[in-house]
Design a protein around this motif. Sequence first.
Motif, short mmCIF file in Angstrom:
data_model
loop_
_atom_site.label_atom_id
_atom_site.label_comp_id
_atom_site.label_asym_id
_atom_site.label_seq_id
_atom_site.Cartn_x
_atom_site.Cartn_y
_atom_site.Cartn_z
N GLY A 141 0.84 -1.17 0.00
CA GLY A 141 0.00 0.00 0.00
C GLY A 141 0.89 1.23 0.00
N ILE A 142 0.29 2.39 0.10
CA ILE A 142 1.02 3.64 -0.06
C ILE A 142 1.55 4.11 1.29
N SER A 143 2.84 4.40 1.35
CA SER A 143 3.44 4.98 2.55
C SER A 143 3.37 6.50 2.47
N THR A 144 3.14 7.13 3.60
CA THR A 144 3.09 8.60 3.64
C THR A 144 4.50 9.17 3.54
N ASP A 145 4.59 10.47 3.59
CA ASP A 145 5.89 11.14 3.55
C ASP A 145 6.51 11.30 4.93
N ARG A 146 6.08 10.50 5.89
CA ARG A 146 6.69 10.51 7.22
C ARG A 146 7.73 9.41 7.28
N PRO A 147 9.03 9.77 7.43
CA PRO A 147 10.12 8.79 7.39
C PRO A 147 9.96 7.67 8.41
N GLY A 148 9.51 8.00 9.62
CA GLY A 148 9.37 6.97 10.64
C GLY A 148 8.35 5.91 10.26
N GLU A 149 7.28 6.35 9.62
CA GLU A 149 6.26 5.39 9.18
C GLU A 149 6.83 4.45 8.12
N LEU A 150 7.60 5.01 7.18
CA LEU A 150 8.20 4.17 6.14
C LEU A 150 9.21 3.21 6.75
N THR A 151 10.02 3.68 7.68
CA THR A 151 11.01 2.80 8.31
C THR A 151 10.32 1.64 9.02
#
Length: 407
Positions: A234-244
């Motif tokens: 799914g789509i990850s937001t532009d928040r680095p912690g969420e992607l990590t």
Amino acid sequence: MHRTKTRHATVEAHREAVRRLLAPLRTPDRIERFPLLAALGRGLAEDIVAPLDLPSFANSQMDGFAIRSTDVPDDGAELRVAAPVPAGIAPAELAPGTAAPIMTGAMMPPGADAVVPIELAVPDSFPVPGEPATVRLPAAAAGNFVRNAGSDIRTGELALAAGTFLGPGQLGLLAALGFTEVPAYRALRILLVTTGDEVVEPGSPLGPGKIYDSNATLLETSMRQAGLEVTRTGISTDRPGELTGLLRRHTPDVDLIVTTGGVSKGAYEVVRQAMEGHDVEFLGVALQPGGPQGIGTFDGVPVLGFPGNPVSCLVSFEMFLRPVLGALFGSPAPRPAVRARLAEALTSPPGKHQVRRGTLRPDGTVGLEGGAGSHLVSALAHSNALVHVPDGIAALAEGAEVEVWML
């Protein structure tokens, strides 16, 4: 550690970097023995040597009469008709002065060394079995319409080399040689992550400034078509912690991470930010579209960062990941490359390898679809080829010859 310095690379150099990144995945534990049908589309992991001759016995190439060539002079001869030779039996020796009706693929009788096609015989039909008959036949040289044992492949010869793409022809050869299974590489498991606050799933409400995610569909279908197993987050937001956090949840179960978006030089490049502290490099490749690229490892798992524009991410897959996987694992097969003549003139930016979308026509010309922009999904959908303009070429006239990869 994360490298902040941006460097530039040629297409060839970056493709080699991708190869080095993924080469450690080619390990013996990735090799499995698959039933032939399950091996379709995979890459052969070991050399295959022929265990028998093909054909395994001399047989007739035609419906006709098996003869001893020395029995028929140049002006022809009348021969007694012997017992017929159907396919699937071991015939008796052919007596001198006789001709045996023989079917295509049937074993040549001992003593026979040539076949005369039925249409050259007089009469040009087979007699009723068991009834005495003669037939007049023209001369035929030894070996005429005979498939000799081993004329296709001989025992002990290399049948297929490791790294061969296993398509229907290759699997058919293995079946003809008596194999029921084949050593092939297990499919790589890919984690596919699209990023961006502006990106929403198709079918969702499309608010101001939002776009539907086409990258995930473009890449997942391309990867599945190439024989890869794909996990789509799914789509990850532009928040680095969420992607990590998202990446860490999946890394134990995948062989490679592929991201789209967030690899350029903007202020909110989430993939760059999430890779801080990891051995990932972001660079510019001399490619249009698809210049911004990321490469390295995240928690020890190989990662490739593709640009966010749809055509850019697809061109990145076709230029870097797809050919490297084919070279390392034998699958997918290379894109068919042909030469074609431009149906119209084009220009290309200096210092870049340009990839344009096009349609190869029946007359051998290729017409360009859309412009050079990396957002032109409609032009991509109406294309059947990628048109290559190498670095160092600023313009090409109508009728110029170019390399085209068929999609």
